[in-house]
Design a protein around this motif. Structure first.
Motif, PDB file in Angstrom:
ATOM      1  N   GLY A  52       0.773  -1.231   0.000  1.00 38.68           N
ATOM      2  CA  GLY A  52       0.000   0.000   0.000  1.00 38.68           C
ATOM      3  C   GLY A  52       0.799   1.273   0.000  1.00 38.68           C
ATOM      4  O   GLY A  52       0.221   2.370   0.060  1.00 38.68           O
ATOM      5  N   ASP A  53       2.119   1.188  -0.100  1.00 33.18           N
ATOM      6  CA  ASP A  53       2.942   2.400  -0.154  1.00 33.18           C
ATOM      7  C   ASP A  53       2.959   2.947  -1.587  1.00 33.18           C
ATOM      8  O   ASP A  53       2.911   2.177  -2.563  1.00 33.18           O
ATOM      9  CB  ASP A  53       4.368   2.092   0.291  1.00 33.18           C
ATOM     10  CG  ASP A  53       4.453   1.755   1.777  1.00 33.18           C
ATOM     11  OD1 ASP A  53       3.593   2.250   2.534  1.00 33.18           O
ATOM     12  OD2 ASP A  53       5.349   0.970   2.158  1.00 33.18           O
ATOM     13  N   PRO A  54       3.028   4.280  -1.743  1.00 31.58           N
ATOM     14  CA  PRO A  54       3.002   4.865  -3.093  1.00 31.58           C
ATOM     15  C   PRO A  54       4.232   4.482  -3.907  1.00 31.58           C
ATOM     16  O   PRO A  54       5.334   4.325  -3.371  1.00 31.58           O
ATOM     17  CB  PRO A  54       2.946   6.374  -2.828  1.00 31.58           C
ATOM     18  CG  PRO A  54       3.510   6.545  -1.465  1.00 31.58           C
ATOM     19  CD  PRO A  54       3.111   5.314  -0.691  1.00 31.58           C
ATOM     20  N   VAL A  55       4.023   4.332  -5.213  1.00 29.12           N
ATOM     21  CA  VAL A  55       5.114   4.046  -6.140  1.00 29.12           C
ATOM     22  C   VAL A  55       5.258   5.243  -7.079  1.00 29.12           C
ATOM     23  O   VAL A  55       4.322   5.583  -7.815  1.00 29.12           O
ATOM     24  CB  VAL A  55       4.852   2.766  -6.954  1.00 29.12           C
ATOM     25  CG1 VAL A  55       5.982   2.518  -7.956  1.00 29.12           C
ATOM     26  CG2 VAL A  55       4.682   1.571  -6.035  1.00 29.12           C
ATOM     27  N   ALA A  56       6.401   5.905  -7.027  1.00 30.41           N
ATOM     28  CA  ALA A  56       6.638   7.097  -7.847  1.00 30.41           C
ATOM     29  C   ALA A  56       7.231   6.729  -9.198  1.00 30.41           C
ATOM     30  O   ALA A  56       7.801   5.644  -9.384  1.00 30.41           O
ATOM     31  CB  ALA A  56       7.559   8.061  -7.113  1.00 30.41           C
ATOM     32  N   ASN A  57       7.074   7.644 -10.142  1.00 28.48           N
ATOM     33  CA  ASN A  57       7.690   7.535 -11.471  1.00 28.48           C
ATOM     34  C   ASN A  57       7.259   6.273 -12.203  1.00 28.48           C
ATOM     35  O   ASN A  57       8.035   5.658 -12.926  1.00 28.48           O
ATOM     36  CB  ASN A  57       9.213   7.581 -11.353  1.00 28.48           C
ATOM     37  CG  ASN A  57       9.878   7.948 -12.670  1.00 28.48           C
ATOM     38  OD1 ASN A  57       9.342   8.747 -13.430  1.00 28.48           O
ATOM     39  ND2 ASN A  57      11.024   7.371 -12.938  1.00 28.48           N
ATOM     40  N   PHE A  58       5.999   5.893 -12.035  1.00 22.81           N
ATOM     41  CA  PHE A  58       5.457   4.712 -12.711  1.00 22.81           C
ATOM     42  C   PHE A  58       4.651   5.172 -13.908  1.00 22.81           C
ATOM     43  O   PHE A  58       3.806   6.069 -13.802  1.00 22.81           O
ATOM     44  CB  PHE A  58       4.574   3.920 -11.742  1.00 22.81           C
ATOM     45  CG  PHE A  58       4.548   2.453 -12.013  1.00 22.81           C
ATOM     46  CD1 PHE A  58       5.551   1.622 -11.544  1.00 22.81           C
ATOM     47  CD2 PHE A  58       3.517   1.874 -12.741  1.00 22.81           C
ATOM     48  CE1 PHE A  58       5.543   0.253 -11.786  1.00 22.81           C
ATOM     49  CE2 PHE A  58       3.492   0.514 -12.991  1.00 22.81           C
ATOM     50  CZ  PHE A  58       4.516  -0.298 -12.508  1.00 22.81           C
ATOM     51  N   TYR A  59       4.885   4.546 -15.048  1.00 21.70           N
ATOM     52  CA  TYR A  59       4.273   4.972 -16.314  1.00 21.70           C
ATOM     53  C   TYR A  59       2.835   4.472 -16.406  1.00 21.70           C
ATOM     54  O   TYR A  59       2.556   3.282 -16.240  1.00 21.70           O
ATOM     55  CB  TYR A  59       5.098   4.424 -17.475  1.00 21.70           C
ATOM     56  CG  TYR A  59       4.595   4.769 -18.843  1.00 21.70           C
ATOM     57  CD1 TYR A  59       4.846   6.016 -19.420  1.00 21.70           C
ATOM     58  CD2 TYR A  59       3.863   3.844 -19.589  1.00 21.70           C
ATOM     59  CE1 TYR A  59       4.393   6.323 -20.692  1.00 21.70           C
ATOM     60  CE2 TYR A  59       3.406   4.138 -20.864  1.00 21.70           C
ATOM     61  CZ  TYR A  59       3.675   5.385 -21.411  1.00 21.70           C
ATOM     62  OH  TYR A  59       3.219   5.684 -22.670  1.00 21.70           O
ATOM     63  N   VAL A  60       1.909   5.417 -16.700  1.00 16.11           N
ATOM     64  CA  VAL A  60       0.487   5.097 -16.834  1.00 16.11           C
ATOM     65  C   VAL A  60       0.012   5.627 -18.184  1.00 16.11           C
ATOM     66  O   VAL A  60       0.289   6.782 -18.541  1.00 16.11           O
ATOM     67  CB  VAL A  60      -0.354   5.742 -15.714  1.00 16.11           C
ATOM     68  CG1 VAL A  60      -1.806   5.286 -15.802  1.00 16.11           C
ATOM     69  CG2 VAL A  60       0.227   5.417 -14.350  1.00 16.11           C
TER      70      VAL A  60
END
Length: 399
Positions: free
Chosen positions: A271-279
């Motif tokens: 549940g921790d945020p994941v940064a710099n992930f491509y959407v």
């Protein structure tokens, strides 16, 4: 035996000398002998003996002609005409002159041999070409220069470049800067990429150096609904813009409307945020010429995609390139090869909560060594996956 070169004849097996054949192939005779039965007919041509550097022996000759504008036929003044001897590609070793007030030129005192002749206008207003109506020396005609003779009528009709400009505005007629404008040309019934620019802060754009033809610009905005010229929702339905020789066409303003938004958060398995992930969100029905909005998650794992018209979209999350071990997936924990869709009913929709909780994937580890079991650094290692479709094949999923 003494090292000298003896003249000879070459019999070419062709049915006839075609109309408009190069004057540099000069028929001498058309012998019919028993030896020619398989050829049915033959022609013999005089071929020059060419020495290195394009010279055909002692003596000089010339090349002359006229340069005009293709659309109107008027003479072009100051066009650079360059003759390249056989084996010469650059300026060194070539011969140049300028056309006069009548568009005429003459290159004299050329060593005998074969030449390719090209025409260029220094102001870049006209499309360069080589004789006979080809874009470069690669496929240009060979001009044969003989002693004390001038090859005349080596003419050219140059095409003047056209230009295309316009402005992009928003729903309130305010300029839209940073809009990507991509230009396509219709070539043999298919749209072919020509180039792209970004609008300036006042929303304007311009394309120059265009040859006569049929074009279609498409407008891709990071915040508004994309469209192609003529308020088209794809390149296939775009309104063509026809440009003639030397045309300067300014299009009417293109107005882009606001689009719907899709937003959400990407987290890891705990549940921790994941940064710099491509959407990205791609339409379930392909629209040629238009892009699919994408974004990267911020430090809190949040993202927002903008500029959607009504329709169904596949929202997917790709992080395998980050080497973090997460499995790529689409919305609602679906695999990327079988995604669900997110439906937008109008351009006013603001869809939130399109989240993804990532799963960890399997991992491979090992050591690459060379002779003597010494470790090797910098070796690319790829992982391929077996796909059952199309009879089964391996596809690389990670390198």
């Amino acid at each position: 035996p003494d090292g000298s070169l003896q003249p000879s004849r070459l019999v070419l097996g062709i049915d006839e000398v075609p109309d408009g054949a190069p004057r540099h192939l000069r028929p001498i005779e058309r012998p019919q002998t028993d030896e020619d039965e398989l050829l049915q007919a033959s022609a013999t041509f005089e071929l020059p003996l060419l020495l290195a550097g394009g010279e055909g022996g002692a003596g000089t000759g010339g090349i002359a002609g006229r340069v005009t504008r293709e659309a109107w036929g008027n003479p072009l003044v100051g066009v650079t005409v360059t003759a390249y001897p056989q084996g010469v590609c650059g300026a060194d070793g070539s011969y140049s002159t300028l056309t006069d007030s009548n568009g005429d030129y003459s290159l004299s005192m050329l060593p005998t041999g074969r030449y390719k002749v090209c025409f260029a206008q220094d102001s870049d207003r006209f499309q360069p070409e080589c004789f006979d109506d080809v874009p470069s020396t690669y496929n240009a005609y060979d001009i044969r220069v003989l002693d004390n003779e001038t090859e005349t009528d080596i003419d050219a009709a140059l095409i003047r470049f056209a230009d295309l400009s316009g402005r992009v505005v928003d729903e309130n007629d305010q300029p839209l800067g940073s809009t990507n404008v991509i230009l396509y040309e219709n070539v043999n019934g298919y749209w072919s990429y020509t180039g792209q620019v970004f609008t300036s802060v006042d929303g304007t754009y311009e394309f120059g150096g265009l040859t006569p033809g049929s074009y279609a610009p498409c407008f891709l905005s990071p915040t508004h609904v994309d469209q192609c010229y003529g308020n088209a929702d794809s390149l296939d339905t775009a309104m063509p813009v026809n440009l003639a020789d030397g045309a300067s066409r300014s299009l009417s303003d293109v107005q882009l409307g606001p689009g719907a938004t899709i937003s959400g958060r990407v987290t890891d398995p705990v549940g921790d945020p994941v940064a710099n992930f491509y959407v990205s969100a791609r339409p379930s029905v392909y629209a040629s010429g238009l892009h699919q909005p994408y974004a990267y998650t911020d430090p809190m794992g949040d993202y927002t995609l903008q500029g959607f018209p009504a329709g169904s979209y596949e929202v997917c999350f790709y992080g395998s390139q980050l080497s973090q071990g997460y499995v790529d997936q689409c919305y609602d924990n679906k695999p990327t090869d079988a995604p669900d869709t997110v439906d937008i009913t109008s351009a006013d929709d603001q869809l939130g909560g399109i989240d993804a909780q990532l799963a960890m994937g399997a991992s491979f580890a090992g050591t690459v060594t060379g002779p003597g079991q010494s470790p090797l650094a910098g070796i690319a290692v790829s992982v391929a996956r077996w796909n059952e479709s199309f009879g089964g094949y391996w596809s690389t999923v990670y390198t």
